[in-house]
Design a protein around this motif. Structure first.
Motif, mmCIF file in Angstrom:
data_model
loop_
_atom_site.group_PDB
_atom_site.id
_atom_site.type_symbol
_atom_site.label_atom_id
_atom_site.label_comp_id
_atom_site.label_asym_id
_atom_site.label_seq_id
_atom_site.Cartn_x
_atom_site.Cartn_y
_atom_site.Cartn_z
ATOM 1 N N LEU A 27 4.513 -6.565 9.430
ATOM 2 C CA LEU A 27 3.761 -7.351 10.402
ATOM 3 C C LEU A 27 2.661 -8.156 9.732
ATOM 4 N N VAL A 28 1.979 -7.583 8.741
ATOM 5 C CA VAL A 28 0.876 -8.333 8.124
ATOM 6 C C VAL A 28 1.379 -9.399 7.162
ATOM 7 N N GLY A 29 2.683 -9.450 6.920
ATOM 8 C CA GLY A 29 3.193 -10.583 6.151
ATOM 9 C C GLY A 29 3.759 -10.240 4.789
ATOM 10 N N ILE A 30 3.881 -8.947 4.464
ATOM 11 C CA ILE A 30 4.568 -8.601 3.224
ATOM 12 C C ILE A 30 6.074 -8.660 3.534
ATOM 13 N N THR B 4 -0.087 -15.180 9.972
ATOM 14 C CA THR B 4 0.414 -14.784 8.650
ATOM 15 C C THR B 4 0.490 -15.961 7.691
ATOM 16 N N ILE C 137 -5.215 -9.344 5.901
ATOM 17 C CA ILE C 137 -4.833 -8.834 7.231
ATOM 18 C C ILE C 137 -4.886 -7.309 7.218
ATOM 19 N N GLY D 144 5.717 -11.017 9.149
ATOM 20 C CA GLY D 144 4.813 -11.742 10.028
ATOM 21 C C GLY D 144 4.795 -11.167 11.433
ATOM 22 N N ARG E 216 4.213 -14.696 3.363
ATOM 23 C CA ARG E 216 4.389 -15.990 4.005
ATOM 24 C C ARG E 216 3.123 -16.816 3.953
ATOM 25 N N PRO F 50 -1.608 -11.178 3.096
ATOM 26 C CA PRO F 50 -1.299 -9.825 3.581
ATOM 27 C C PRO F 50 -2.442 -8.845 3.331
#
Lengths: 196, 265
Positions: free
Chosen positions: A69-72, B128, B136, A81, B9, B133
């Motif tokens: 979820l945090v983008g890894i 994102t 966040i 994402g 991302r 990351p």
């Protein structure tokens, strides 16, 4: 339960393994059967429960979900994402938490190879039950799908990958049992398992 | 591929959205996901669309990335649109051709629901795309800190996520190496029926497990020898700073909520 540093690092490694399992086809093209990629997420989720134990396994899968979820890029196709929440497959990702927990619980009680396989199959069943229901709900909620999209259609959709997942689940059970008997009970990795 | 793995991302740029505190952005997205369901007529969709465009514009993310984010759900949006277009049979009949009938409400619902979907994806992608990351994760850790009271391992989860971020490229390389090493020993990876290929994952995964256990062990030893004792009293290198612009963002989303409540029918 206080988490030891080794618990944290192992759980972190399992998040990494899940990421590799989800994208195994990009490293190992032989996992592509026809045009259908075989992913090993359920496989590793089951093994997380079996090897780390129910609680730590579940925590590690929560970590996996959050990491994505945090983008890894840990989800299938290097996806990540917060927008993943609205994908209809997000239920399968959430279900890994329960898969790991339940598979771990069973293995904590029974130790035979049969129990490992049963635990894996039940874990996979949880994955399907939760994921498909979520998919159905997601279509109903996010897409406000009309009645033509029935509950039965959702399940028919999921029947195609079922055989390969059953085989992989049995494989996961056998491998979990083998790892437990060999790598994790002798030699340098003995202390990785908590004495429970 | 490796860059993609490390940054996820995130698109580095200098923009007001990039500079906001991750906590503010997280809260904004969280509230947005709920209030978008308040929209149910043209006025509310215009307001929420304007807000989305404003955020997109402020983020200075090239359109290509945004479209890339929409691509996985593009078919779902189209599917939703046509589903509503053809199967909602309410309101006036607009169009009829053989058995295809399009009703007014169907068209409206189709456009509204697809827009709702697109806005949701865009706003959540912005989070994102403009935040790394790691930050966040930091933001989530601070926001969820109160949950520690209920024994939720907030700090530990954040640490696990950072560990995975660091080890994904390493283990990927390792997998590749193991595959080549096993192929050199005669394992057949590339051909054969499905049964053989599933069997071939055993010589691939057992060494992978052993190697990741080894790395976990080394890392734990390194942490212990440096005196890691959990999150209690641990200081941070990167500190989050809440500034007035973060408050403004939250105020903006509150205003949006009120507007939606007033305008919805």
């Amino acid at each position: 339960m206080k988490l030891r540093p080794i618990d944290l690092t192992l759980a972190g490694m399992f998040i990494t393994l899940m990421a590799i399992g989800a994208n195994i086809t990009s490293i190992a093209p032989f996992m592509m059967v026809g045009s259908v990629p075989i992913t090993l997420q359920t496989f590793f989720a089951i093994l997380a429960g079996v090897i780390l134990g129910s609680r730590l396994g579940a925590i590690s899968m929560v970590g996996y979900t959050l990491a994505g979820l945090v983008g890894i890029p840990v989800f299938a196709k290097f996806g990540a994402g917060f927008s993943t929440i609205f994908s209809s497959n997000f239920g399968f990702i959430i279900s890994f938490i329960f898969t790991a927990y339940i598979a771990g619980k069973i293995v904590e009680r029974f130790k035979s190879a049969g129990a490992y396989i049963t635990a894996s199959l039940i874990g996979m069943a949880v994955n399907y039950l939760f994921g498909t229901n979520w998919m159905y709900m997601a279509f109903k909620l996010w897409a406000a799908a009309p009645p033509a999209f029935s509950y039965k259609v959702a399940w028919l959709w999921m029947m195609a990958p079922l055989p390969k997942d059953i085989i992989l689940a049995v494989c996961a059970g056998l491998m979990g049992h083998r790892l437990e008997r060999t790598v994790l009970s002798k030699g340098q990795f003995k202390y990785l398992k908590r004495a429970s | 591929m490796m860059d993609k793995m490390i940054f996820g991302r995130y698109v580095p740029a200098e923009s007001p959205m990039h500079r906001l505190d991750p906590r503010a952005k997280l809260l904004m997205v969280f509230i947005f996901v709920f209030i978008i369901f308040l929209a149910n007529n043209i006025a509310t969709y215009v307001v929420i669309g304007a807000f989305t465009l404003l955020i997109l514009n402020m983020s200075k993310i090239p359109a290509g990335f945004l479209i890339g984010g929409l691509r996985p759900v593009f078919y779902l949006i189209l599917f939703t649109f046509f589903l509503h277009l053809f199967f909602t049979k309410e309101g006036d009949l607009l169009f009829k051709w053989n058995f295809i009938e399009v009703y007014e409400n169907g068209l409206r619902q189709g456009i509204f629901i697809s827009l709702r979907f697109a806005f949701l994806i865009l706003i959540t992608s912005i989070l994102t795309l403009t935040t790394t990351p790691i930050s966040i994760t930091d933001g989530l850790e601070t926001l969820f800190n109160p949950l520690k009271k209920w024994k939720l391992p907030v700090h530990e989860l954040a640490l696990m996520m950072s560990i995975s971020l660091r080890f994904i490229p390493t283990l990927m390389e390792e997998t590749d190496k193991i595959m080549k090493a096993q192929a050199a020993r005669g394992t057949e990876f590339s051909t054969g029926p499905i049964k053989n290929r599933i069997k071939a994952i055993v010589p691939l995964l057992i060494p992978l497990f052993v190697s990741s256990f080894k790395r976990a062990e080394e890392l734990a030893t390194a942490m212990e020898s440096r005196g890691y004792r959990g999150g209690e009293g641990r200081t941070k290198y990167r500190l989050l700073k809440w500034e007035s612009k973060d408050t403004i963002l939250l105020a903006a989303i509150m205003v949006l909520t009120v507007l939606l409540l007033l305008l919805r029918s």
